[in-house]
Design a protein around this motif. Structure first.
Motif, PDB file in Angstrom:
ATOM      1  N   SER A 134     -27.420  22.407 -24.114  1.00 20.32           N
ATOM      2  CA  SER A 134     -27.630  21.012 -23.733  1.00 20.32           C
ATOM      3  C   SER A 134     -26.314  20.259 -23.893  1.00 20.32           C
ATOM      4  O   SER A 134     -25.543  20.523 -24.826  1.00 20.32           O
ATOM      5  CB  SER A 134     -28.705  20.377 -24.618  1.00 20.32           C
ATOM      6  OG  SER A 134     -28.792  18.986 -24.372  1.00 20.32           O
TER       7      SER A 134
ATOM      8  N   THR B 103     -26.826  28.303 -14.071  1.00 23.56           N
ATOM      9  CA  THR B 103     -27.256  27.161 -13.281  1.00 23.56           C
ATOM     10  C   THR B 103     -27.395  25.940 -14.176  1.00 23.56           C
ATOM     11  O   THR B 103     -27.543  26.067 -15.401  1.00 23.56           O
ATOM     12  CB  THR B 103     -28.589  27.446 -12.563  1.00 23.56           C
ATOM     13  OG1 THR B 103     -28.822  26.444 -11.566  1.00 23.56           O
ATOM     14  CG2 THR B 103     -29.760  27.456 -13.537  1.00 23.56           C
ATOM     15  N   MET B 104     -27.347  24.753 -13.567  1.00 22.01           N
ATOM     16  CA  MET B 104     -27.470  23.485 -14.293  1.00 22.01           C
ATOM     17  C   MET B 104     -28.708  22.744 -13.802  1.00 22.01           C
ATOM     18  O   MET B 104     -29.078  22.817 -12.626  1.00 22.01           O
ATOM     19  CB  MET B 104     -26.238  22.611 -14.063  1.00 22.01           C
ATOM     20  CG  MET B 104     -24.910  23.266 -14.403  1.00 22.01           C
ATOM     21  SD  MET B 104     -24.631  23.504 -16.170  1.00 22.01           S
ATOM     22  CE  MET B 104     -24.472  21.798 -16.719  1.00 22.01           C
ATOM     23  N   THR B 105     -29.350  22.014 -14.728  1.00 15.41           N
ATOM     24  CA  THR B 105     -30.484  21.179 -14.361  1.00 15.41           C
ATOM     25  C   THR B 105     -30.652  20.103 -15.429  1.00 15.41           C
ATOM     26  O   THR B 105     -29.922  20.077 -16.425  1.00 15.41           O
ATOM     27  CB  THR B 105     -31.773  22.012 -14.220  1.00 15.41           C
ATOM     28  OG1 THR B 105     -32.788  21.214 -13.600  1.00 15.41           O
ATOM     29  CG2 THR B 105     -32.269  22.502 -15.569  1.00 15.41           C
ATOM     30  N   THR B 106     -31.598  19.209 -15.229  1.00 12.60           N
ATOM     31  CA  THR B 106     -31.942  18.200 -16.238  1.00 12.60           C
ATOM     32  C   THR B 106     -33.442  18.254 -16.487  1.00 12.60           C
ATOM     33  O   THR B 106     -34.227  18.515 -15.567  1.00 12.60           O
ATOM     34  CB  THR B 106     -31.559  16.785 -15.772  1.00 12.60           C
ATOM     35  OG1 THR B 106     -32.228  16.492 -14.533  1.00 12.60           O
ATOM     36  CG2 THR B 106     -30.056  16.673 -15.569  1.00 12.60           C
TER      37      THR B 106
ATOM     38  N   CYS C 231     -29.410  28.843 -23.362  1.00  9.63           N
ATOM     39  CA  CYS C 231     -29.497  27.490 -22.819  1.00  9.63           C
ATOM     40  C   CYS C 231     -28.674  26.556 -23.695  1.00  9.63           C
ATOM     41  O   CYS C 231     -28.829  26.551 -24.923  1.00  9.63           O
ATOM     42  CB  CYS C 231     -30.945  27.009 -22.762  1.00  9.63           C
ATOM     43  SG  CYS C 231     -31.117  25.302 -22.179  1.00  9.63           S
TER      44      CYS C 231
ATOM     45  N   SER D 229     -30.073  14.677 -24.414  1.00  7.14           N
ATOM     46  CA  SER D 229     -29.630  15.622 -23.388  1.00  7.14           C
ATOM     47  C   SER D 229     -29.485  14.930 -22.036  1.00  7.14           C
ATOM     48  O   SER D 229     -30.398  14.239 -21.570  1.00  7.14           O
ATOM     49  CB  SER D 229     -30.630  16.772 -23.265  1.00  7.14           C
ATOM     50  OG  SER D 229     -30.251  17.653 -22.227  1.00  7.14           O
ATOM     51  N   THR D 230     -28.327  15.123 -21.408  1.00  8.09           N
ATOM     52  CA  THR D 230     -28.111  14.604 -20.055  1.00  8.09           C
ATOM     53  C   THR D 230     -28.110  15.715 -19.010  1.00  8.09           C
ATOM     54  O   THR D 230     -28.313  15.453 -17.829  1.00  8.09           O
ATOM     55  CB  THR D 230     -26.779  13.849 -19.968  1.00  8.09           C
ATOM     56  OG1 THR D 230     -25.700  14.740 -20.286  1.00  8.09           O
ATOM     57  CG2 THR D 230     -26.776  12.661 -20.931  1.00  8.09           C
ATOM     58  N   ARG D 231     -27.869  16.951 -19.440  1.00 11.68           N
ATOM     59  CA  ARG D 231     -27.929  18.098 -18.528  1.00 11.68           C
ATOM     60  C   ARG D 231     -28.054  19.373 -19.345  1.00 11.68           C
ATOM     61  O   ARG D 231     -27.687  19.420 -20.522  1.00 11.68           O
ATOM     62  CB  ARG D 231     -26.700  18.164 -17.613  1.00 11.68           C
ATOM     63  CG  ARG D 231     -25.381  18.199 -18.341  1.00 11.68           C
ATOM     64  CD  ARG D 231     -24.215  17.884 -17.410  1.00 11.68           C
ATOM     65  NE  ARG D 231     -22.966  17.757 -18.152  1.00 11.68           N
ATOM     66  CZ  ARG D 231     -22.032  18.697 -18.228  1.00 11.68           C
ATOM     67  NH1 ARG D 231     -22.210  19.850 -17.600  1.00 11.68           N
ATOM     68  NH2 ARG D 231     -20.927  18.495 -18.918  1.00 11.68           N
ATOM     69  N   LEU D 232     -28.586  20.414 -18.699  1.00 12.28           N
ATOM     70  CA  LEU D 232     -28.805  21.705 -19.341  1.00 12.28           C
ATOM     71  C   LEU D 232     -28.121  22.797 -18.532  1.00 12.28           C
ATOM     72  O   LEU D 232     -28.085  22.747 -17.301  1.00 12.28           O
ATOM     73  CB  LEU D 232     -30.299  22.019 -19.435  1.00 12.28           C
ATOM     74  CG  LEU D 232     -31.168  21.041 -20.224  1.00 12.28           C
ATOM     75  CD1 LEU D 232     -32.639  21.354 -19.982  1.00 12.28           C
ATOM     76  CD2 LEU D 232     -30.843  21.116 -21.712  1.00 12.28           C
ATOM     77  N   ARG D 233     -27.604  23.801 -19.246  1.00 10.43           N
ATOM     78  CA  ARG D 233     -27.008  24.964 -18.583  1.00 10.43           C
ATOM     79  C   ARG D 233     -27.722  26.227 -19.054  1.00 10.43           C
ATOM     80  O   ARG D 233     -27.821  26.481 -20.257  1.00 10.43           O
ATOM     81  CB  ARG D 233     -25.517  25.070 -18.899  1.00 10.43           C
ATOM     82  CG  ARG D 233     -24.807  26.164 -18.099  1.00 10.43           C
ATOM     83  CD  ARG D 233     -23.357  26.282 -18.501  1.00 10.43           C
ATOM     84  NE  ARG D 233     -23.216  26.906 -19.814  1.00 10.43           N
ATOM     85  CZ  ARG D 233     -22.150  26.767 -20.594  1.00 10.43           C
ATOM     86  NH1 ARG D 233     -21.151  25.981 -20.220  1.00 10.43           N
ATOM     87  NH2 ARG D 233     -22.088  27.377 -21.760  1.00 10.43           N
TER      88      ARG D 233
END
Length: 320
Positions: free
Chosen positions: A86, A57-60, A84, A121-125
């Protein structure tokens, strides 16, 4: 140092928001979102020792310290993998977290892993799964907590109130290779208990029927493959080497046997004994045969069909 935190939901909710299966070309894997006790869970089965498989999943999140918290249950040869990454504005990935556990059976284990989100960081997986190992694992309630949060200490137990029925099978359905229509086979497992048990529950079924024998004493038998029986093994087990034999019988059509036991000692430590490739199979005259496992996935999608393997309830819990 642990920090006080409000456990708000910082990761997508399983079943309500987006979690995607991921694997590379080397991995033979199956994915599903199951419902157990009213909760959606991520279910990953990897059938090969090569490659990786996970739910992703992806989030910020703003820059700072965080802790991934997830509950795992199942079995792997080499352990669970939590990751995880970034990504910055140019899409360049940075690995923030790479956590592996030891292999074995996870009855229900809460995992806490800390990581730090950088300022760019602009998004995390996030990936929850396994790599280079066979396994069958379910993940409950994945979330990210603010700050560095330590796992709560495990409580020492002088005993416990009851052994519940299995919430799900880690056992594999067994039979034998090149079945020429022989109606009866014996499946055997020897194991050692380091301490005398204080409670023990097993659950078993077979197509078409079985007799369960523990340390040369008959525990029970059944000839209805559509039912699952639960037995108290306390009168039969001992400290030291123990031996389980399942005399399995088939009348016609598909055949298989599945067995799972949870054995507790006085400190609350659990030993799980379940049908898998470590068992031996012989003809009833003692001559050897070649074991065949249909794998842990067959506990859900075997010829038993609608039998609710992940919601088995024995007549009563076993009280200590």
């Amino acid at each position: 140092m642990s920090m006080l935190h409000a456990e708000e939901q910082l990761l997508p909710v399983v079943g309500a928001e987006k979690w995607e299966p991921a694997r590379n070309a080397q991995a033979a894997a199956k994915f599903s979102i199951d419902e157990v006790e009213g909760k959606k869970v991520l279910h990953v089965i990897q059938e090969s020792n090569e490659g990786y498989s996970s739910y992703r999943t992806m989030t910020t999140l703003p820059a700072g310290d965080y802790t991934l918290k997830v509950t795992a249950q199942g079995k792997t040869d080499k352990g669970i993998l939590l990751q995880c990454h970034s990504f910055n504005a140019e899409g360049k990935p940075t690995l923030l977290m790479f956590h592996t556990t030891e292999g074995g059976v996870f009855e229900t284990e809460d995992l806490y892993v800390t990581f730090k989100v950088p300022a760019d960081s602009t998004r995390l997986r996030f990936d929850l799964g396994m790599s280079s190992t066979k396994g069958d694992v379910m993940f409950w309630n994945p979330n990210v907590l603010k700050g560095k949060v330590k796992a709560p200490p495990k409580k020492e137990k002088e005993g416990f109130g009851a052994i519940p029925a299995a919430q799900r099978w880690v056992a594999e359905v067994l039979w034998f290779e090149n079945d020429p229509g022989i109606p009866a086979m014996d499946f055997t497992k020897e194991f050692t208990l380091d301490a005398a048990p204080v409670a023990a529950l097993c659950e078993i079924t077979a197509d078409n029927g079985y007799e369960l024998v523990v340390n040369d004493k008959s525990v029970g038998a059944d000839v209805d493959w559509k039912s699952v029986e639960a037995y108290d093994l306390m009168p039969y087990l001992k400290k030291g080497v123990n031996k389980i034999v399942i005399h399995a019988r088939n009348v016609d059509g598909p055949a298989g046997v599945i067995f799972q036991a949870v054995i507790m000692d006085g400190k609350g430590n659990a030993t799980v004994v379940a049908t898998d490739k470590s068992w031996t199979v012989t003809h009833t005259d003692g001559s050897p045969a070649i074991l065949k496992s249909f794998g842990p996935d067959s506990a859900y999608k075997s010829h038993w069909g609608v039998l609710p393997f992940i919601r088995i309830n024995p007549p009563t819990a076993l009280k200590v």
